[in-house]
Scaffold this active site. Sequence first.
Site, PDB file in Angstrom:
ATOM      1  N   CYS A  72       0.742  -1.223   0.041  1.00  0.00           N
ATOM      2  CA  CYS A  72       0.079  -0.089  -0.047  1.00  0.00           C
ATOM      3  C   CYS A  72       0.758   1.285   0.039  1.00  0.00           C
ATOM      4  O   CYS A  72       0.227   2.236  -0.488  1.00  0.00           O
ATOM      5  CB  CYS A  72      -0.883  -0.108   1.051  1.00  0.00           C
ATOM      6  SG  CYS A  72      -0.176  -0.267   2.854  1.00  0.00           S
TER       7      CYS A  72
ATOM      8  N   HIS B  92      -2.487   6.634   3.759  1.00  0.00           N
ATOM      9  CA  HIS B  92      -1.008   6.758   3.752  1.00  0.00           C
ATOM     10  C   HIS B  92      -0.684   8.242   3.106  1.00  0.00           C
ATOM     11  O   HIS B  92      -1.197   8.536   1.966  1.00  0.00           O
ATOM     12  CB  HIS B  92      -0.151   5.628   3.250  1.00  0.00           C
ATOM     13  CG  HIS B  92      -0.360   4.333   3.709  1.00  0.00           C
ATOM     14  ND1 HIS B  92      -0.631   4.319   5.097  1.00  0.00           N
ATOM     15  CD2 HIS B  92       0.206   3.135   3.416  1.00  0.00           C
ATOM     16  CE1 HIS B  92      -0.498   3.044   5.344  1.00  0.00           C
ATOM     17  NE2 HIS B  92       0.024   2.481   4.501  1.00  0.00           N
TER      18      HIS B  92
END
Length: 355
Positions: A133, A258
């Site tokens: 990710c 993120h």
Amino acid sequence: MDRTGKPALAVVGATGAVGTVMLQILSQHADIWGEIRLIASPRSAGRKLAVRGEEVEVVALCEEAFDGIDVAMFDVPDEVSARWAPLAASRGAVVVDSSAAFRMDPDVPLVVPEVNPHAARIRPRSLVAGPNCTTLSMIVALGALHAEFGLRELVVSSYQAVSGAGRAGVDTLRRQLSLVAGTELGTGPGDVRRAVGDDTGPFPEPVALNVVPWVGSLREDGWSSEEMKVRDESRKILGLPDLPVAVTCVRVPVVTTHSLTVHARFEDEVTVDRAREILATAPGVVLCDDPASGEFPTPADVVGTDPTWVGRVRRALDDPTALELFVCGDNLRKGAALNTAQIAELVAAEFTGAP
Ligand code: 2RA
């Protein structure tokens, strides 16, 4: 292909955090699938989950669960994929795996559909992998810039959400926040640590009112596994095996999404105007960059959305060939479930002859 003439899909790990997002995505995207079979550990078998507006019963993971399946998406821990993905492939399914088990296998393509879709067609092991990710949160924007300018070096720092560490990560942050909320903590050495106690969950240090410069496990010379993944995966996806990459991964008290700062050096001089044009038109990227009006992406706004959001686009002060960027991406959507679903859709198009 099943009776409907459409490819049959299996979702392995349907009850997990990423699996839950996957079912939402399958319900929102064009319905290209025949049967959708939900597979999970025997402990979850028999549960009913909603997908495409219908309740579907979860079946236990076993070899027979892949009979008649054309494409199997795996959103499970590395060791589960390592064991079961080749078995699913041996029963005729093309496996799209989001774990780290096969990413660096030279016979397994590592695919981000906006960047290297062609790679998904060459799969000697009937496996296609998606990246971690953190890599995914920046690579779509970077791939667009690389296609125009030719990337020569990358220096990144990540600001990673706790859901990257699964439900335990989210539970840990929420528990710690409840212990520090409304206090004067964060003013003396160790006061937060004493308040939250020794159980720091999946993190080596308290994450509430803190930043933790560590994600993953220890690798050679002090690097973390997460930092090595960002380096190795970026090189493989971009087809730049010798690209110099320096990464520092940091955990922050954000639930999901993120963020990364990116210093990207290119072959020749770059201009911010051209970079902005590229980012504004690249599929899967949203340019959100007007600092004069306080506009730049933040996880609080990006969470729950699909694109990579880019802001703070500047030319490096001391190098006219380099750009500085701030990027955000939802680590559970494009960072995991969405990328897997997009790869599966690419593979499905081969079955149906769609362009
Ligand atoms: C994390 N990127 O955020 C990892 C999960 N794969 O912990």
